[in-house]
Design a protein around this motif. Structure first.
Motif, PDB file in Angstrom:
ATOM      1  N   LEU A 110      16.699  16.415  25.104  1.00  0.00           N
ATOM      2  CA  LEU A 110      16.348  15.311  24.136  1.00  0.00           C
ATOM      3  C   LEU A 110      17.434  15.276  23.159  1.00  0.00           C
ATOM      4  O   LEU A 110      18.242  16.245  22.721  1.00  0.00           O
ATOM      5  CB  LEU A 110      14.924  15.496  23.599  1.00  0.00           C
ATOM      6  N   GLY A 111      17.428  14.188  22.249  1.00  0.00           N
ATOM      7  CA  GLY A 111      18.322  14.150  21.113  1.00  0.00           C
ATOM      8  C   GLY A 111      17.949  14.093  20.070  1.00  0.00           C
ATOM      9  O   GLY A 111      18.389  13.837  18.866  1.00  0.00           O
ATOM     10  N   GLY A 112      16.651  14.941  19.609  1.00  0.00           N
ATOM     11  CA  GLY A 112      16.215  14.934  18.338  1.00  0.00           C
ATOM     12  C   GLY A 112      15.276  13.843  17.751  1.00  0.00           C
ATOM     13  O   GLY A 112      15.030  12.634  18.518  1.00  0.00           O
ATOM     14  N   LYS A 113      14.851  13.905  16.680  1.00  0.00           N
ATOM     15  CA  LYS A 113      14.024  12.928  15.953  1.00  0.00           C
ATOM     16  C   LYS A 113      14.563  12.830  14.524  1.00  0.00           C
ATOM     17  O   LYS A 113      14.934  13.703  13.924  1.00  0.00           O
ATOM     18  CB  LYS A 113      12.767  13.553  15.943  1.00  0.00           C
ATOM     19  N   VAL A 114      14.640  11.225  14.264  1.00  0.00           N
ATOM     20  CA  VAL A 114      15.103  11.077  12.860  1.00  0.00           C
ATOM     21  C   VAL A 114      13.960  10.256  12.201  1.00  0.00           C
ATOM     22  O   VAL A 114      13.413   9.194  12.644  1.00  0.00           O
ATOM     23  CB  VAL A 114      16.363  10.194  12.830  1.00  0.00           C
ATOM     24  N   GLU A 115      13.594  10.687  11.027  1.00  0.00           N
ATOM     25  CA  GLU A 115      12.409   9.978  10.418  1.00  0.00           C
ATOM     26  C   GLU A 115      13.093   9.180   8.937  1.00  0.00           C
ATOM     27  O   GLU A 115      13.797   9.771   8.256  1.00  0.00           O
ATOM     28  CB  GLU A 115      11.550  10.914   9.999  1.00  0.00           C
ATOM     29  N   ILE A 116      12.838   7.942   8.858  1.00  0.00           N
ATOM     30  CA  ILE A 116      13.303   7.426   7.907  1.00  0.00           C
ATOM     31  C   ILE A 116      12.327   6.407   7.155  1.00  0.00           C
ATOM     32  O   ILE A 116      11.217   5.919   7.789  1.00  0.00           O
ATOM     33  CB  ILE A 116      14.487   6.286   8.594  1.00  0.00           C
ATOM     34  N   GLY A 117      12.503   6.610   5.822  1.00  0.00           N
ATOM     35  CA  GLY A 117      11.620   5.521   5.056  1.00  0.00           C
ATOM     36  C   GLY A 117      12.537   4.452   4.419  1.00  0.00           C
ATOM     37  O   GLY A 117      13.472   4.447   4.027  1.00  0.00           O
ATOM     38  N   SER A 118      11.839   3.149   4.393  1.00  0.00           N
ATOM     39  CA  SER A 118      12.685   2.040   3.867  1.00  0.00           C
ATOM     40  C   SER A 118      11.774   0.962   3.206  1.00  0.00           C
ATOM     41  O   SER A 118      10.614   0.858   3.644  1.00  0.00           O
ATOM     42  CB  SER A 118      13.251   1.381   5.066  1.00  0.00           C
ATOM     43  N   VAL A 119      12.221   0.534   1.997  1.00  0.00           N
ATOM     44  CA  VAL A 119      11.595  -0.772   1.605  1.00  0.00           C
ATOM     45  C   VAL A 119      12.077  -1.820   2.385  1.00  0.00           C
ATOM     46  O   VAL A 119      12.763  -1.856   3.366  1.00  0.00           O
ATOM     47  CB  VAL A 119      11.901  -0.942   0.064  1.00  0.00           C
ATOM     48  N   LEU A 120      11.590  -3.120   2.158  1.00  0.00           N
ATOM     49  CA  LEU A 120      11.200  -4.142   2.990  1.00  0.00           C
ATOM     50  C   LEU A 120      12.685  -4.695   3.276  1.00  0.00           C
ATOM     51  O   LEU A 120      12.973  -5.053   4.585  1.00  0.00           O
ATOM     52  CB  LEU A 120      10.443  -5.314   2.627  1.00  0.00           C
ATOM     53  N   THR A 121      13.450  -5.079   1.930  1.00  0.00           N
ATOM     54  CA  THR A 121      14.767  -5.729   2.583  1.00  0.00           C
ATOM     55  C   THR A 121      15.865  -5.033   3.169  1.00  0.00           C
ATOM     56  O   THR A 121      16.137  -5.650   4.021  1.00  0.00           O
ATOM     57  CB  THR A 121      15.318  -6.192   0.904  1.00  0.00           C
ATOM     58  N   PRO A 122      16.140  -3.969   3.132  1.00  0.00           N
ATOM     59  CA  PRO A 122      16.998  -3.157   4.020  1.00  0.00           C
ATOM     60  C   PRO A 122      16.475  -2.980   5.263  1.00  0.00           C
ATOM     61  O   PRO A 122      17.286  -2.986   6.167  1.00  0.00           O
ATOM     62  CB  PRO A 122      17.061  -1.771   3.459  1.00  0.00           C
ATOM     63  N   ALA A 123      15.339  -3.000   5.506  1.00  0.00           N
ATOM     64  CA  ALA A 123      14.643  -3.133   6.614  1.00  0.00           C
ATOM     65  C   ALA A 123      14.857  -4.143   7.704  1.00  0.00           C
ATOM     66  O   ALA A 123      15.146  -4.218   8.945  1.00  0.00           O
ATOM     67  CB  ALA A 123      13.177  -2.688   6.966  1.00  0.00           C
ATOM     68  N   ALA A 124      14.988  -5.327   6.858  1.00  0.00           N
ATOM     69  CA  ALA A 124      15.243  -6.538   7.597  1.00  0.00           C
ATOM     70  C   ALA A 124      16.786  -6.894   7.752  1.00  0.00           C
ATOM     71  O   ALA A 124      17.404  -7.476   8.690  1.00  0.00           O
ATOM     72  CB  ALA A 124      14.738  -7.754   6.888  1.00  0.00           C
ATOM     73  N   ALA A 125      17.727  -6.398   6.643  1.00  0.00           N
ATOM     74  CA  ALA A 125      19.045  -6.646   6.717  1.00  0.00           C
ATOM     75  C   ALA A 125      19.927  -5.670   7.371  1.00  0.00           C
ATOM     76  O   ALA A 125      21.038  -6.105   7.854  1.00  0.00           O
ATOM     77  CB  ALA A 125      19.325  -7.008   5.257  1.00  0.00           C
ATOM     78  N   ILE A 126      19.556  -4.660   7.216  1.00  0.00           N
ATOM     79  CA  ILE A 126      20.532  -3.236   7.472  1.00  0.00           C
ATOM     80  C   ILE A 126      19.954  -2.433   8.702  1.00  0.00           C
ATOM     81  O   ILE A 126      20.757  -2.244   9.692  1.00  0.00           O
ATOM     82  CB  ILE A 126      20.652  -2.473   6.074  1.00  0.00           C
ATOM     83  N   LEU A 127      18.667  -2.082   8.543  1.00  0.00           N
ATOM     84  CA  LEU A 127      17.986  -1.036   9.336  1.00  0.00           C
ATOM     85  C   LEU A 127      18.270  -1.360  10.975  1.00  0.00           C
ATOM     86  O   LEU A 127      18.389  -0.445  11.753  1.00  0.00           O
ATOM     87  CB  LEU A 127      16.822  -0.748   9.131  1.00  0.00           C
ATOM     88  N   PRO A 128      17.902  -2.489  11.326  1.00  0.00           N
ATOM     89  CA  PRO A 128      17.832  -3.024  12.706  1.00  0.00           C
ATOM     90  C   PRO A 128      19.438  -2.545  13.371  1.00  0.00           C
ATOM     91  O   PRO A 128      19.393  -2.363  14.432  1.00  0.00           O
ATOM     92  CB  PRO A 128      17.474  -4.304  13.058  1.00  0.00           C
ATOM     93  N   LYS A 129      20.523  -3.083  12.637  1.00  0.00           N
ATOM     94  CA  LYS A 129      21.766  -3.128  13.024  1.00  0.00           C
ATOM     95  C   LYS A 129      22.182  -1.603  13.247  1.00  0.00           C
ATOM     96  O   LYS A 129      22.735  -1.106  13.902  1.00  0.00           O
ATOM     97  CB  LYS A 129      22.942  -3.634  12.281  1.00  0.00           C
ATOM     98  N   ALA A 130      21.657  -0.816  12.135  1.00  0.00           N
ATOM     99  CA  ALA A 130      21.990   0.535  12.006  1.00  0.00           C
ATOM    100  C   ALA A 130      21.278   1.380  13.135  1.00  0.00           C
ATOM    101  O   ALA A 130      22.115   2.240  13.782  1.00  0.00           O
ATOM    102  CB  ALA A 130      21.685   1.220  10.751  1.00  0.00           C
ATOM    103  N   ILE A 131      20.002   1.083  13.409  1.00  0.00           N
ATOM    104  CA  ILE A 131      19.352   1.876  14.646  1.00  0.00           C
ATOM    105  C   ILE A 131      20.105   1.498  15.828  1.00  0.00           C
ATOM    106  O   ILE A 131      20.257   2.524  16.726  1.00  0.00           O
ATOM    107  CB  ILE A 131      18.038   1.496  14.660  1.00  0.00           C
ATOM    108  N   THR A 132      20.364   0.083  16.023  1.00  0.00           N
ATOM    109  CA  THR A 132      20.908  -0.392  17.430  1.00  0.00           C
ATOM    110  C   THR A 132      22.388   0.833  17.607  1.00  0.00           C
ATOM    111  O   THR A 132      22.766   1.186  18.571  1.00  0.00           O
ATOM    112  CB  THR A 132      21.179  -1.771  17.316  1.00  0.00           C
ATOM    113  N   LEU A 133      23.108   0.758  16.513  1.00  0.00           N
ATOM    114  CA  LEU A 133      24.474   1.419  16.476  1.00  0.00           C
ATOM    115  C   LEU A 133      23.914   3.077  16.824  1.00  0.00           C
ATOM    116  O   LEU A 133      24.785   3.670  17.666  1.00  0.00           O
ATOM    117  CB  LEU A 133      25.000   1.433  15.020  1.00  0.00           C
ATOM    118  N   PHE A 134      23.131   3.548  16.086  1.00  0.00           N
ATOM    119  CA  PHE A 134      22.685   5.099  16.265  1.00  0.00           C
ATOM    120  C   PHE A 134      22.326   5.269  17.780  1.00  0.00           C
ATOM    121  O   PHE A 134      22.701   6.151  18.120  1.00  0.00           O
ATOM    122  CB  PHE A 134      21.623   5.401  15.329  1.00  0.00           C
TER     123      PHE A 134
END
Length: 333
Positions: A110-134
């Motif tokens: 397996l590839g391991g586990k990553v646990e992230i905490g986020s406030v709302l704005t980066p969760a909408a603007a940044i996090l989806p793209k970063a997770i897709t790339l990851f």
């Protein structure tokens, strides 16, 4: 005349404490005492007898030369030193748990586990793209995302329960323990439904806005405090007709079906603005939040998966022209 021995340096004393006195059962007992205000209950959870648990606490207090717990009729209460030791014990056990999990996942492919905490704005603007790339690079990795306030998530980060946080450092006492890579600040706009009675007004003032029905964040949040200060600075009473929530799935239908207003970053509702389900009022609140960014524990070595997510976040931010412009505007000359 004999010369008294020089006292051990703090680093040497610390090294001796960790290598010679501290045992795994101390760490486990400390963590359980942090969860239960009872030696009996903590001892049972740590699979120790009550006398053995009491001896372990006394041993630590003797070696350290400080009282770790106040003994009360109904249990024990950690002192400042006790609280600090409990936190560090929790981090140490969390690190060992993470190491065991990484080894087990490596052995199972397996590839391991990553646990992230986020406030709302980066969760909408940044996090989806970063997770897709990851995920394009770590196909089998598991990503867990937690949404909460910055303070709560930083506490979880320091306790070893999160790998990364997208948020703000609000408690200056935590600054020496953390690394912070600023992303941008948040400009808040007044969001309403299309056709709202104020939507086409160009002469809006804060006094009229104060009389509207508002959707507001809970009391004690930064935005709520700054909204309140904004109205008070103009000699106005803050809005009293309010609904308290941070949940976008509730905010959008409330705005769509009423004449309520809310202050939000545009990024959070951009999809609804594009589809003309919501609109922005032509009024500049002049309200900006402190910059949010990527927060990690200083000196902590990230797992390969967490390091991969950090890299994906940095690349996503660097590739976003809107964020680059925002950061340039936010940088003082």
């Amino acid at each position: 005349m004999s010369i008294p021995p020089r006292p051990a340096s703090p680093s040497a004393a610390s090294d001796r404490f960790v290598r010679s006195h501290l045992k795994m059962r101390h760490l486990i007992l400390l963590v359980e005492l942090g969860r239960h205000a009872s030696i009996v209950t903590a001892a049972k959870a740590a699979r120790l007898t009550q006398p053995a648990a009491s001896r372990l606490i006394s041993d630590l207090e003797h070696v350290l030369g400080v009282q770790l717990f106040e003994r009360l009729a109904r249990g024990v209460v950690p002192t400042w030193s006790g609280k600090m030791l409990i936190r560090r014990a929790g981090v140490a056990l969390a690190e060992m748990d993470a190491a065991h999990l990484e080894i087990a996942q490596l052995l199972s492919g397996l590839g391991g586990k990553v646990e992230i905490g986020s406030v709302l704005t980066p969760a909408a603007a940044i996090l989806p793209k970063a997770i897709t790339l990851f995920k394009s690079r770590f196909v089998d990795a598991n990503v867990a995302v937690d949404f909460s306030t910055s303070d709560a998530m930083v506490e979880r980060l320091l306790d070893g329960r999160l790998d990364l946080v997208l948020g703000r450092i609000l408690d200056t006492a935590n600054v020496p323990l953390l690394d912070f890579e600023p992303i941008t600040d948040e400009v808040h706009h007044i969001v309403v439904r299309p056709g709202h009675p104020l939507a086409r007004r160009t002469d809006l003032g804060l006094a009229e806005l104060a009389r509207q029905s508002w959707i507001v964040p809970p009391a004690g949040s930064i935005l709520r405090d700054r909204l309140t200060a904004l109205f008070l600075s103009e000699g106005l009473s803050p809005p009293t007709d309010t609904v308290e929530t941070l949940a976008i799935p509730l905010i959008v239908p409330l705005l769509s079906s009423t004449d309520m207003v809310v202050a939000l970053p545009q990024e959070l509702v951009q999809a609804y603005l594009d589809s003309e389900q919501l609109a922005l009022l032509p009024f500049d609140l002049g309200l900006r939040m402190d910059a949010y960014g990527i927060i990690t524990r200083r000196g902590h070595v990230l797992s390969p998966g967490a390091e991969g997510m950090l890299r994906a976040l940095r690349e996503t931010i660097a590739a976003d022209p809107a964020l680059r412009r925002h950061r340039l505007k936010s940088t003082p000359e």
